[in-house]
Design a protein around this motif. Structure first.
Motif, PDB file in Angstrom:
ATOM      1  N   SER A 272      50.962  33.445  37.091  1.00 12.24           N
ATOM      2  CA  SER A 272      50.239  33.497  38.217  1.00 12.24           C
ATOM      3  C   SER A 272      49.094  34.586  37.313  1.00 12.24           C
ATOM      4  CB  SER A 272      50.738  34.985  38.925  1.00 12.24           C
ATOM      5  OG  SER A 272      52.332  34.101  39.729  1.00 12.24           O
TER       6      SER A 272
ATOM      7  N   ARG B  43      45.170  36.294  37.316  1.00 11.18           N
ATOM      8  CA  ARG B  43      44.249  35.807  38.351  1.00 11.18           C
ATOM      9  C   ARG B  43      42.673  36.239  37.637  1.00 11.18           C
ATOM     10  NH1 ARG B  43      44.707  35.532  43.616  1.00 11.18           N
ATOM     11  NH2 ARG B  43      43.093  36.550  44.071  1.00 11.18           N
TER      12      ARG B  43
ATOM     13  N   ARG C 136      38.719  40.128  38.705  1.00 10.26           N
ATOM     14  CA  ARG C 136      39.371  40.063  40.235  1.00 10.26           C
ATOM     15  C   ARG C 136      40.834  41.217  39.943  1.00 10.26           C
ATOM     16  NH1 ARG C 136      36.909  35.936  39.276  1.00 10.26           N
ATOM     17  NH2 ARG C 136      38.656  35.005  37.369  1.00 10.26           N
TER      18      ARG C 136
ATOM     19  N   VAL D 295      46.730  40.366  42.698  1.00 14.55           N
ATOM     20  CA  VAL D 295      46.695  40.227  43.753  1.00 14.55           C
ATOM     21  C   VAL D 295      48.043  41.288  44.542  1.00 14.55           C
ATOM     22  CG1 VAL D 295      49.013  38.123  43.466  1.00 14.55           C
ATOM     23  CG2 VAL D 295      47.687  38.106  44.872  1.00 14.55           C
TER      24      VAL D 295
END
Length: 125
Positions: A41, A43, A88, A91
């Motif tokens: 995961s 990012r 970024r 999350v």
């Protein structure tokens, strides 16, 4: 209404981009490649374990999501191509399963939990 929008979004994005409904979609900045399909995961780019042949270290049968994203981003329009290198934030798992469309319109996708911003005072020891 929010649940209906999330259902519609998932029905559109899952078959095309293997959307994982993170609630903070960055497809436009990753060459229309969902970074949440990375087994880790990640990012913001590939891990240190990308194999010499471009395979994923976790699942050698798949190409590194970030190598695909890079190749695809090179074909994107200028402003989207430029966003590939943007950092970024992690999350926000509180948004998992919610509509990124609704979160974008409300600004919820940009809200970060306390402690995520570098200029916030630390309350630790």
């Amino acid at each position: 209404m929010a649940r209906l929008l999330a259902t519609i979004e998932h029905a559109v994005k899952k078959p095309i981009w293997d959307c994982r409904m993170c609630g903070q979609c960055v497809l436009h900045a990753t060459g229309l490649t969902c970074p949440m399909t990375c087994p880790k995961s990640l990012r913001n780019g590939p891990c240190g374990g990308v194999r010499e042949d471009g395979g994923c270290e976790v699942d050698p049968t798949m190409t590194c999501v970030w190598l695909k994203a890079y190749d695809r981003s090179e074909k994107m329009p200028g402003s989207w191509r430029e966003e590939f290198d943007d950092l970024r934030p992690p999350v926000d798992n509180r948004l998992q399963g919610t509509s990124s469309w609704a979160n974008l319109l409300s600004g919820r996708d940009k809200a970060v939990p306390a402690g995520w911003l570098p200029d916030e005072p630390s309350h630790g020891g």
